[in-house]
Enzyme design. Structure first.
Site, mmCIF file in Angstrom:
data_model
loop_
_atom_site.group_PDB
_atom_site.id
_atom_site.type_symbol
_atom_site.label_atom_id
_atom_site.label_comp_id
_atom_site.label_asym_id
_atom_site.label_seq_id
_atom_site.Cartn_x
_atom_site.Cartn_y
_atom_site.Cartn_z
ATOM 1 N N ASP A 195 -60.320 20.626 18.286
ATOM 2 C CA ASP A 195 -60.904 21.755 17.550
ATOM 3 C C ASP A 195 -61.139 22.885 18.547
ATOM 4 O OD1 ASP A 195 -62.536 23.417 15.699
ATOM 5 O OD2 ASP A 195 -62.541 21.599 14.481
ATOM 6 N N TYR A 240 -56.719 33.055 0.926
ATOM 7 C CA TYR A 240 -56.623 31.612 1.191
ATOM 8 C C TYR A 240 -55.573 30.963 0.281
ATOM 9 C CZ TYR A 240 -58.346 26.737 1.081
ATOM 10 O OH TYR A 240 -58.466 25.364 1.125
HETATM 11 P P1 NAD Z 1 -63.615 23.352 7.644
HETATM 12 O O1 NAD Z 1 -63.758 24.815 7.600
HETATM 13 O O2 NAD Z 1 -64.829 22.500 7.453
HETATM 14 O O3 NAD Z 1 -62.946 22.905 9.020
HETATM 15 C C1 NAD Z 1 -61.874 23.609 9.576
HETATM 16 C C2 NAD Z 1 -61.899 23.363 11.062
HETATM 17 O O4 NAD Z 1 -60.825 24.115 11.629
HETATM 18 C C3 NAD Z 1 -63.192 23.822 11.739
HETATM 19 O O5 NAD Z 1 -63.747 22.777 12.492
HETATM 20 C C4 NAD Z 1 -62.750 24.988 12.622
HETATM 21 O O6 NAD Z 1 -63.446 25.063 13.851
HETATM 22 C C5 NAD Z 1 -61.282 24.640 12.841
HETATM 23 N N1 NAD Z 1 -60.498 25.815 13.209
HETATM 24 C C6 NAD Z 1 -60.528 27.049 12.688
HETATM 25 N N2 NAD Z 1 -59.673 27.856 13.336
HETATM 26 C C7 NAD Z 1 -59.068 27.102 14.275
HETATM 27 C C8 NAD Z 1 -58.093 27.355 15.264
HETATM 28 N N3 NAD Z 1 -57.567 28.576 15.426
HETATM 29 N N4 NAD Z 1 -57.700 26.337 16.056
HETATM 30 C C9 NAD Z 1 -58.233 25.111 15.921
HETATM 31 N N5 NAD Z 1 -59.165 24.804 15.006
HETATM 32 C C10 NAD Z 1 -59.585 25.798 14.199
HETATM 33 O O7 NAD Z 1 -62.483 22.957 6.586
HETATM 34 P P2 NAD Z 1 -62.328 21.594 5.781
HETATM 35 O O8 NAD Z 1 -63.119 21.702 4.546
HETATM 36 O O9 NAD Z 1 -62.509 20.449 6.677
HETATM 37 O O10 NAD Z 1 -60.804 21.734 5.335
HETATM 38 C C11 NAD Z 1 -59.756 21.108 6.055
HETATM 39 C C12 NAD Z 1 -58.462 21.469 5.371
HETATM 40 O O11 NAD Z 1 -58.492 21.016 4.015
HETATM 41 C C13 NAD Z 1 -58.188 22.975 5.308
HETATM 42 O O12 NAD Z 1 -56.810 23.200 5.467
HETATM 43 C C14 NAD Z 1 -58.603 23.347 3.911
HETATM 44 O O13 NAD Z 1 -57.886 24.439 3.442
HETATM 45 C C15 NAD Z 1 -58.239 22.095 3.148
HETATM 46 N N6 NAD Z 1 -59.025 21.964 1.921
HETATM 47 C C16 NAD Z 1 -60.359 21.721 1.970
HETATM 48 C C17 NAD Z 1 -61.070 21.598 0.779
HETATM 49 C C18 NAD Z 1 -62.537 21.320 0.783
HETATM 50 O O14 NAD Z 1 -63.158 21.291 -0.312
HETATM 51 N N7 NAD Z 1 -63.165 21.098 1.925
HETATM 52 C C19 NAD Z 1 -60.416 21.747 -0.449
HETATM 53 C C20 NAD Z 1 -59.059 22.040 -0.442
HETATM 54 C C21 NAD Z 1 -58.356 22.126 0.741
HETATM 55 N N1 SER Z 2 -63.046 23.801 -1.419
HETATM 56 C C1 SER Z 2 -62.103 24.804 -1.068
HETATM 57 C C2 SER Z 2 -62.699 26.161 -1.183
HETATM 58 O O1 SER Z 2 -63.608 26.306 -1.975
HETATM 59 C C3 SER Z 2 -60.897 24.717 -1.979
HETATM 60 O O2 SER Z 2 -59.769 24.767 -1.214
HETATM 61 O O3 SER Z 2 -62.251 27.045 -0.523
#
Ligand code: NAD
Ligand code: SER
Length: 312
Positions: A36, A141
């Protein structure tokens, strides 16, 4: 024990922190490298600092750890992305291209790339949104996820790179806090409930969205990644469903365990994002191709969330 070497990009986030530990259980702690932007704490296996915008640094880590699979989780989510669209676009797309290119050039076995229900917009069917549906997202996004899904498909068809993807709904878990999405309220609400504090919701009471419990999301991700390649008919991204509820329904579910729980509503800019997303999605392709089936409904998730958060 399998001997793949797996690198997670964005492993410190809401999903990555839980997925890292789950993958370490399957593949062995020493074979799962968490990365990260900042140093990761409380790791049971190797971790590194990596800015995914730096393709050369990513390649060095792939070489150093003999990586043959990457889980690319780094992204700027829906709500945060709207505050600076070009910044979000750059991070979401540049990081993905760096992952796809190192995977192609070094012939990695597999890449995982999560997409989202944010790929859909108002033109899509609102209920039971099909796998193959018009994709006109209204957030940067969502635009980046539509593009990303199509690049995943392109790398698979053009280069034979085994990229796999799920369109996650809002993910809810007790282990970690969400990172700037429109579905974040459905995690925050439980933290207020266990403290017996009233919760102010940034969405309207009747806003129905697709959601999924973290345990199901992690299991589904690993099941997809372990499925035989010839079973996968979708190479953009699979719709993945768990449950659908509104803020007033999650509050009612919490009240079965915390009878005095209070919620009020003050919709902000995230309401328009939620209004552009489906209320429920059709995941029959995932069910058919690789046997997807969620286990948690709203009340089962509420009991598990409150149990774990109360014992913290
Ligand atoms: P999050 O924001 O909690 O975590 C993302 C991580 O990426 C963070 O720890 C951040 O420090 C890191 N990051 C950001 N920029 C970076 C960079 N340049 N280099 C390295 N690391 C970097 O997101 P999440 O909820 O864990 O989501 C993970 C994935 O799942 C994402 O692609 C998101 O789009 C997808 N997603 C999440 C959800 C959800 O509800 N959480 C829903 C749909 C899709
Ligand atoms: N949980 C995510 C958001 O709200 C969906 O990708 O952005």
């Amino acid at each position: 024990m399998k001997q793949d070497n797996i690198l997670l990009v964005g492993a410190g986030g809401q999903i990555g922190s839980v997925l890292t530990e789950a993958l370490r259980t399957v593949h062995g702690a020493d074979h799962v490298i968490a990365t990260d932007l900042r140093p990761l704490e409380n790791q049971s296996g190797p971790s590194e600092v990596l800015d995914a915008l730096n393709g050369a640094a990513l390649e060095e880590l792939v070489k150093k750890w003999r990586v043959n699979q990457i889980y690319h989780l780094a992204a700027i989510l829906s709500a945060t992305g709207e505050k600076d669209p070009m910044w979000a676009w750059n991070i979401n797309m540049t990081s993905l291209f760096n992952v796809l290119e190192v995977a192609r050039q070094r012939s990695l076995n597999k890449v995982y790339y999560p997409s989202s229900i944010a790929v859909f917009g108002r033109e899509a069917a609102h209920l039971n949104t099909p796998q193959y549906e018009v994709l006109i997202p209204e957030t940067v996004y969502g635009i980046s996820k539509v593009a990303g899904e199509n690049w995943a498909n392109y790398y698979y068809r053009r280069y034979g790179l085994d990229v796999r993807s799920l369109r996650y709904p809002g993910i809810i878990g007790y282990q970690s806090l969400p990172g700037g999405g429109t579905t974040d309220y459905a995690v925050d609400i439980y933290h207020y409930a266990v403290r017996n504090q009233p919760f102010e919701c940034f969405l309207r009471a009747d806003t129905a969205l697709p959601m999924l419990y973290m345990a199901d999301a992690i299991r589904g991700t690993i099941e997809l990644m372990e499925a035989p390649a010839n079973r996968l008919s979708v190479r953009t991204s699979y719709n993945l469903a768990g449950m659908t509820f509104t803020p007033e329904e999650i509050a009612a579910s919490i009240r079965k365990e915390v009878p005095d729980f209070k919620i009020s509503y003050k919709p902000d800019f995230r309401q328009a994002i939620a209004d552009s997303w489906p209320a429920s999605i059709d995941d029959s392709a995932a069910r058919h191709d690789w046997g997807w089936k969620p286990e948690y409904d709203l009340d089962a998730m509420t009991r598990d969330m409150l149990l774990h958060l109360s014992s913290d």
